[in-house]
Design an enzyme around this catalytic site. Structure first.
Site, mmCIF file in Angstrom:
data_model
loop_
_atom_site.group_PDB
_atom_site.id
_atom_site.type_symbol
_atom_site.label_atom_id
_atom_site.label_comp_id
_atom_site.label_asym_id
_atom_site.label_seq_id
_atom_site.Cartn_x
_atom_site.Cartn_y
_atom_site.Cartn_z
ATOM 1 N N GLY A 43 7.019 20.793 -5.673
ATOM 2 C CA GLY A 43 5.505 20.676 -5.790
ATOM 3 C C GLY A 43 4.650 21.625 -6.352
ATOM 4 N N TYR A 44 4.011 21.001 -7.078
ATOM 5 C CA TYR A 44 3.022 22.188 -7.891
ATOM 6 C C TYR A 44 1.420 21.765 -7.941
ATOM 7 C CZ TYR A 44 3.214 26.396 -10.862
ATOM 8 O OH TYR A 44 3.403 27.741 -11.159
ATOM 9 N N GLY A 45 1.060 21.217 -6.888
ATOM 10 C CA GLY A 45 -0.280 21.030 -6.567
ATOM 11 C C GLY A 45 -0.977 22.044 -6.076
ATOM 12 N N ASN A 46 -2.097 21.987 -5.116
ATOM 13 C CA ASN A 46 -2.878 23.111 -4.659
ATOM 14 C C ASN A 46 -1.864 24.179 -3.833
ATOM 15 O OD1 ASN A 46 -4.423 23.989 -2.154
ATOM 16 N ND2 ASN A 46 -5.717 24.292 -3.748
ATOM 17 N N ALA A 47 -1.144 23.486 -2.927
ATOM 18 C CA ALA A 47 -0.058 24.323 -2.294
ATOM 19 C C ALA A 47 0.987 24.978 -3.001
ATOM 20 C CB ALA A 47 0.477 23.548 -0.976
ATOM 21 N N GLY A 48 1.558 24.361 -3.910
ATOM 22 C CA GLY A 48 2.951 24.842 -4.277
ATOM 23 C C GLY A 48 2.459 25.736 -5.606
ATOM 24 N N TYR A 49 1.301 25.459 -6.401
ATOM 25 C CA TYR A 49 1.083 26.351 -7.480
ATOM 26 C C TYR A 49 0.323 27.525 -6.882
ATOM 27 C CZ TYR A 49 -2.379 28.539 -10.396
ATOM 28 O OH TYR A 49 -3.085 29.621 -11.039
ATOM 29 N N LYS A 96 -7.037 12.506 10.183
ATOM 30 C CA LYS A 96 -6.389 12.309 8.858
ATOM 31 C C LYS A 96 -6.782 11.070 8.118
ATOM 32 C CE LYS A 96 -3.794 14.665 6.124
ATOM 33 N NZ LYS A 96 -3.504 16.264 6.259
HETATM 34 N N1 GLU Z 1 -5.153 18.568 4.322
HETATM 35 C C1 GLU Z 1 -4.909 19.860 4.933
HETATM 36 C C2 GLU Z 1 -3.746 19.855 6.009
HETATM 37 O O1 GLU Z 1 -3.174 18.924 6.033
HETATM 38 C C3 GLU Z 1 -6.380 20.464 5.273
HETATM 39 C C4 GLU Z 1 -6.991 19.969 6.530
HETATM 40 C C5 GLU Z 1 -8.360 20.556 6.705
HETATM 41 O O2 GLU Z 1 -8.723 21.653 6.095
HETATM 42 O O3 GLU Z 1 -9.020 20.086 7.349
HETATM 43 O O4 GLU Z 1 -3.741 20.716 6.869
#
Ligand code: GLU
Length: 411
Positions: free
Chosen positions: A214-220, A102
């Protein structure tokens, strides 16, 4: 509530239960490598600003490390370390051939101009270049990073290498080697696991109430997909606050409102609520899709949902986990619930390496199988040992990592 301490507590709990080899535990309890970088960026006014960034690689026994890059003012070394460890378990839990990594940069990206953001993205990649690559460590988007940023990063890496190298990073726009389905895969994968959980609990989808923090990529996208499947989205929020409507919300309309005004707040015919309120609403499903440490020992006893789908990483602290387990709340843990993102990242990487691209139908078919099979396999472990889903997921994931380490002679 240091996320890395939470990650270590979770690992310890599973390690004790599964009687994990002590030597393996010693290796796994911290990342293999952490790079800290200071990234100079020439701002539009001509001054140089130096941003601090990190890349943590937790474990690479099952393959190159993999995981997103976060741009956020609250990024810290400990947070990135925790997130990299969670990526190791996530990739192992759904059995894709990666370890965990990460990255993060301490920045409020909303305060940067487009040009400054591009420079920061390119310079960060240059700074971490020695430790990344298609068979070393493959970044992707995370909080406040997106396909546009991935394209700049891929371009910078390719430029420095001297050849087109799309497999170095995933979550790219389709036009430069991205995969069909990657944009909404985190939410889509989560919905596949939620639908399996609903079957187990015998709850119908139709009009099942959902609250999403949360309404970003995951939430939306979660709101959109769940709405299309007949669930009733009664509350959503973003960093500025949330909204509630007993009648249910139309996620697309809320999205346009957020685009126009900068927040979901003050949407027509809804009641404004706080980010704390949204967790305690009487809904069947709660979806934390923002940041860490939202469900804690302070509010866990007030949670009324039957199922929690953790699209965020690390939203629940270990103390809260114990409380939710006692209250019989089914928590689909982050390292399973949000694995759809990295699964389609894996597909993107495979497609980049073979230079042959799949249709959305093919991608989603493969994603669904992986998510549903992983959920069911972990659900069985949970039933057998009468433990919570997180610990069951850890047991499955950690044993896969441990056996790879043994085969490679790492212990
Ligand atoms: N950031 C996303 C996660 O936390 C995706 C990671 C990825 O696709 O490598 O799983």
């Amino acid at each position: 509530m240091n996320p890395f301490e939470n990650a270590q507590v979770q690992l310890k709990k599973a390690a004790d239960l599964m009687k994990l080899d002590k030597n393996i535990y010693e290796i796994l309890k911290q990342p293999q490598r952490i790079l800290e970088v200071n990234i100079p960026v020439k701002m539009d006014d001509g001054t140089i600003k130096v941003f601090k960034g990190f890349r943590s690689q937790h474990n690479n026994s099952r393959g190159p490390t993999k995981g997103g890059i976060r741009f956020h003012p609250d990024v810290s070394k400990e947070e990135v370390m925790a997130l990299s460890m969670w990526m190791t378990w996530k990739c192992a839990a759904v059995n894709i051939p990666y370890g965990g990594g990460k990255g993060g940069v301490i920045v409020n990206s909303h305060e940067l101009s487009e040009k400054e953001l591009e420079k920061l993205s390119r310079n960060y990649i240059e700074a971490i270049k020695p430790i990344i690559g298609p068979s070393k460590d493959i970044p992707a988007p995370d909080v406040y990073t997106n396909p546009k940023i991935m394209a700049w990063m891929m371009d910078e890496f390719s430029r420095l290498e001297g050849f087109h190298n799309p497999a170095v990073i995933t979550g790219k726009p389709i036009e430069v080697g991205g995969s069909q389905g990657r944009g909404f895969s985190t939410a889509q994968g989560g919905v596949y696991t939620l639908n399996e959980a609903m079957k187990k609990l015998g709850i119908e989808k139709k009009d099942t109430t959902v609250a999403i923090q949360g309404y970003g990529n995951a939430g939306y996208f979660a709101a959109k997909i769940l709405y299309e499947q007949g669930y009733k989205i009664v509350a959503v929020s973003d960093s500025k606050g949330g909204i509630y409507s007993e009648m249910g919300l139309d996620p697309e309309k809320v999205f346009s409102h957020k685009k126009k005004t900068g927040s979901v707040k003050n949407f027509q015919d809804t009641k404004n609520i706080t980010n704390e309120d949204i967790l305690e609403l009487k809904t069947a499903v709660l979806v934390p899709a923002a940041l860490e440490n939202q469900i804690t020992k302070e509010n866990a006893s007030k949670i009324q949902a039957k199922i929690i789908l953790e699209l965020a990483n690390g939203p629940t602290t270990p103390e809260a986990d114990e409380m939710l387990f006692k209250d019989k709340v089914l928590v689909i843990p982050d390292i399973l619930a949000n694995a759809g993102g990295v699964v389609v990242s894996y597909f993107e990487w495979v497609q980049n390496l073979m230079n042959y691209y799949w249709t959305e139908e093919e991608v989603l078919g493969k994603l669904k199988k992986i998510m549903a099979d992983s959920f069911n396999q972990i659900y069985k472990i949970q039933q057998k040992y009468k433990i919570d889903m997180r610990t069951a997921t850890y047991i499955s994931a950690v044993s896969r990592v441990a056996s790879a380490m043994k085969h490679r002679g790492h212990t």
